[in-house]
Design a protein around this motif. Structure first.
Motif, PDB file in Angstrom:
ATOM      1  N   THR A  13       0.850  -1.189   0.000  1.00 54.80           N
ATOM      2  CA  THR A  13       0.000   0.000   0.000  1.00 54.80           C
ATOM      3  C   THR A  13       0.885   1.238   0.000  1.00 54.80           C
ATOM      4  N   ARG A  14       0.262   2.379  -0.127  1.00 52.06           N
ATOM      5  CA  ARG A  14       0.988   3.667  -0.052  1.00 52.06           C
ATOM      6  C   ARG A  14       1.762   3.767   1.259  1.00 52.06           C
ATOM      7  N   ALA A  15       1.220   3.180   2.334  1.00 54.36           N
ATOM      8  CA  ALA A  15       1.892   3.232   3.636  1.00 54.36           C
ATOM      9  C   ALA A  15       3.236   2.495   3.606  1.00 54.36           C
ATOM     10  N   ASP A  16       3.419   1.577   2.662  1.00 57.25           N
ATOM     11  CA  ASP A  16       4.680   0.834   2.537  1.00 57.25           C
ATOM     12  C   ASP A  16       5.721   1.585   1.714  1.00 57.25           C
ATOM     13  N   PHE A  17       5.322   2.688   1.071  1.00 60.49           N
ATOM     14  CA  PHE A  17       6.232   3.332   0.129  1.00 60.49           C
ATOM     15  C   PHE A  17       7.521   3.822   0.791  1.00 60.49           C
ATOM     16  N   GLY A  18       7.451   4.308   2.025  1.00 63.66           N
ATOM     17  CA  GLY A  18       8.665   4.758   2.704  1.00 63.66           C
ATOM     18  C   GLY A  18       9.687   3.639   2.834  1.00 63.66           C
ATOM     19  N   LEU A  19       9.244   2.455   3.223  1.00 64.04           N
ATOM     20  CA  LEU A  19      10.138   1.300   3.345  1.00 64.04           C
ATOM     21  C   LEU A  19      10.675   0.901   1.971  1.00 64.04           C
ATOM     22  N   ILE A  20       9.781   0.812   0.992  1.00 64.77           N
ATOM     23  CA  ILE A  20      10.199   0.433  -0.362  1.00 64.77           C
ATOM     24  C   ILE A  20      11.203   1.455  -0.895  1.00 64.77           C
ATOM     25  N   ARG A  21      10.948   2.721  -0.641  1.00 66.63           N
ATOM     26  CA  ARG A  21      11.846   3.784  -1.112  1.00 66.63           C
ATOM     27  C   ARG A  21      13.234   3.654  -0.475  1.00 66.63           C
ATOM     28  N   ARG A  22      13.287   3.323   0.812  1.00 67.26           N
ATOM     29  CA  ARG A  22      14.592   3.108   1.466  1.00 67.26           C
ATOM     30  C   ARG A  22      15.335   1.957   0.807  1.00 67.26           C
ATOM     31  N   TRP A  23      14.599   0.874   0.540  1.00 65.10           N
ATOM     32  CA  TRP A  23      15.226  -0.260  -0.134  1.00 65.10           C
ATOM     33  C   TRP A  23      15.747   0.142  -1.508  1.00 65.10           C
ATOM     34  N   GLY A  25      16.827   2.889  -2.527  1.00 64.71           N
ATOM     35  CA  GLY A  25      17.980   3.766  -2.422  1.00 64.71           C
ATOM     36  C   GLY A  25      19.286   3.052  -2.127  1.00 64.71           C
ATOM     37  N   ARG A  26      19.209   1.781  -1.812  1.00 63.90           N
ATOM     38  CA  ARG A  26      20.421   1.019  -1.488  1.00 63.90           C
ATOM     39  C   ARG A  26      21.193   0.662  -2.764  1.00 63.90           C
ATOM     40  N   PRO A  27      22.530   0.806  -2.733  1.00 61.69           N
ATOM     41  CA  PRO A  27      23.334   0.481  -3.921  1.00 61.69           C
ATOM     42  C   PRO A  27      23.138  -0.958  -4.419  1.00 61.69           C
ATOM     43  N   ASP A  28      22.989  -1.918  -3.505  1.00 63.78           N
ATOM     44  CA  ASP A  28      22.825  -3.305  -3.946  1.00 63.78           C
ATOM     45  C   ASP A  28      21.501  -3.520  -4.678  1.00 63.78           C
ATOM     46  N   ILE A  29      20.456  -2.801  -4.281  1.00 59.52           N
ATOM     47  CA  ILE A  29      19.168  -2.904  -4.976  1.00 59.52           C
ATOM     48  C   ILE A  29      19.253  -2.171  -6.313  1.00 59.52           C
ATOM     49  N   GLN A  30      19.886  -1.008  -6.326  1.00 58.32           N
ATOM     50  CA  GLN A  30      20.030  -0.245  -7.573  1.00 58.32           C
ATOM     51  C   GLN A  30      20.806  -1.036  -8.614  1.00 58.32           C
ATOM     52  N   GLU A  31      21.725  -1.859  -8.150  1.00 58.63           N
ATOM     53  CA  GLU A  31      22.538  -2.643  -9.084  1.00 58.63           C
ATOM     54  C   GLU A  31      21.680  -3.534  -9.968  1.00 58.63           C
ATOM     55  N   TRP A  32      20.573  -4.092  -9.418  1.00 61.93           N
ATOM     56  CA  TRP A  32      19.746  -4.922 -10.281  1.00 61.93           C
ATOM     57  C   TRP A  32      18.368  -4.365 -10.556  1.00 61.93           C
ATOM     58  N   TRP A  33      18.001  -3.241  -9.959  1.00 63.39           N
ATOM     59  CA  TRP A  33      16.714  -2.616 -10.303  1.00 63.39           C
ATOM     60  C   TRP A  33      16.891  -1.312 -11.053  1.00 63.39           C
ATOM     61  N   GLY A  34      18.045  -0.683 -10.955  1.00 57.89           N
ATOM     62  CA  GLY A  34      18.278   0.546 -11.694  1.00 57.89           C
ATOM     63  C   GLY A  34      18.274   1.780 -10.820  1.00 57.89           C
ATOM     64  N   PRO A  35      18.439   2.951 -11.444  1.00 55.81           N
ATOM     65  CA  PRO A  35      18.547   4.208 -10.707  1.00 55.81           C
ATOM     66  C   PRO A  35      17.273   4.530  -9.919  1.00 55.81           C
ATOM     67  N   VAL A  36      17.471   5.158  -8.759  1.00 47.94           N
ATOM     68  CA  VAL A  36      16.372   5.457  -7.842  1.00 47.94           C
ATOM     69  C   VAL A  36      15.239   6.217  -8.514  1.00 47.94           C
ATOM     70  N   GLU A  40      11.656   4.434  -8.409  1.00 51.65           N
ATOM     71  CA  GLU A  40      10.590   5.044  -7.607  1.00 51.65           C
ATOM     72  C   GLU A  40       9.381   5.361  -8.494  1.00 51.65           C
ATOM     73  N   ALA A  41       9.639   5.866  -9.686  1.00 53.72           N
ATOM     74  CA  ALA A  41       8.541   6.159 -10.620  1.00 53.72           C
ATOM     75  C   ALA A  41       7.807   4.870 -10.992  1.00 53.72           C
ATOM     76  N   GLU A  42       8.562   3.805 -11.231  1.00 53.86           N
ATOM     77  CA  GLU A  42       7.957   2.519 -11.588  1.00 53.86           C
ATOM     78  C   GLU A  42       7.057   2.000 -10.462  1.00 53.86           C
ATOM     79  N   PRO A 154      16.651   0.298 -21.679  1.00 49.90           N
ATOM     80  CA  PRO A 154      17.152   1.674 -21.655  1.00 49.90           C
ATOM     81  C   PRO A 154      17.784   2.074 -20.319  1.00 49.90           C
ATOM     82  N   GLN A 155      17.366   1.459 -19.215  1.00 47.29           N
ATOM     83  CA  GLN A 155      17.922   1.783 -17.900  1.00 47.29           C
ATOM     84  C   GLN A 155      19.106   0.900 -17.531  1.00 47.29           C
ATOM     85  N   MET A 156      18.993  -0.408 -17.825  1.00 47.25           N
ATOM     86  CA  MET A 156      19.957  -1.389 -17.313  1.00 47.25           C
ATOM     87  C   MET A 156      20.932  -1.920 -18.361  1.00 47.25           C
ATOM     88  N   GLY A 157      20.721  -1.571 -19.622  1.00 46.74           N
ATOM     89  CA  GLY A 157      21.607  -2.095 -20.661  1.00 46.74           C
ATOM     90  C   GLY A 157      21.185  -3.488 -21.086  1.00 46.74           C
TER      91      GLY A 157
END
Length: 176
Positions: A13-23, A25-36, A40-42, A154-157
């Motif tokens: 839910t929207r209430a989970d967005f803060g936690l998801i957003r923190r995740w 922002g982590r470099p290890d998550i960005q490595e396989w999900w892409g830029p923040v 976040e938009a997705e 386009p984001q991840m190559g």
């Protein structure tokens, strides 16, 4: 030897967005999900869409990751031309490091795929793991996804375009 955790998917839910957003922002998550900014938009688009299934992955009731399934047409023209109409795009990550490499992602993936086939008219589900993320590719193969080809995300190559079709997945509620 400890028991494997009980994996569940609960509605995000929207209430989970803060936690998801923190995740995200982590470099290890960005490595396989892409830029923040893109991820976040997705997630925001998925949370706001009637054509998406958004879930928090839980292990023994504790949030350990995020997953969503989205009707691929929501992404517009930014998809492979040979993507079959009626295909849903699945994405997930396990943020809790202590639960990685232990099958949590694979269980969550199978649960999400099965939910898509049980609750939508999707003809297939697809994933686009980076060619650099061999661990994810192997997990997708074990879950019944088949390589179609390499696609330039386009984001991840370079990424594998992998598909699991409704009648080939063995998913509950998949019909024939």
């Amino acid at each position: 030897m400890t028991d494997a955790p009980r994996i569940t998917l609960r509605p995000a839910t929207r209430a989970d967005f803060g936690l998801i957003r923190r995740w995200l922002g982590r470099p290890d998550i960005q490595e396989w999900w892409g830029p923040v900014s893109a991820t976040e938009a997705e997630v925001n688009m998925a949370l706001a869409s009637d054509h998406a299934i958004c879930r928090v992955i839980e292990a023994d009731g504790e949030p350990v990751g995020y997953a969503h399934a989205v009707d691929a047409t929501l992404w517009g023209d930014n998809l492979p031309e040979d993507l079959e109409p009626g295909t849903w795009d699945l994405d997930l990550f396990v943020a809790a490091e202590e639960h990685r490499g232990k099958g949590v992602g694979q269980v969550a993936l199978a649960m999400l795929r099965d939910e898509v086939f049980a609750t939508t008219l999707a003809v297939a589900v697809c994933v686009f793991p980076s060619v650099k993320n061999e661990r994810a590719v192997r997990a997708y193969e074990k879950a019944g996804f088949r390589w179609q080809r390499v696609w330039h995300d386009p984001q991840m190559g370079p990424s594998w375009f992998m598909v699991s079709k409704r009648n080939e997945s063995g998913a509950k509620g998949s019909g024939s």
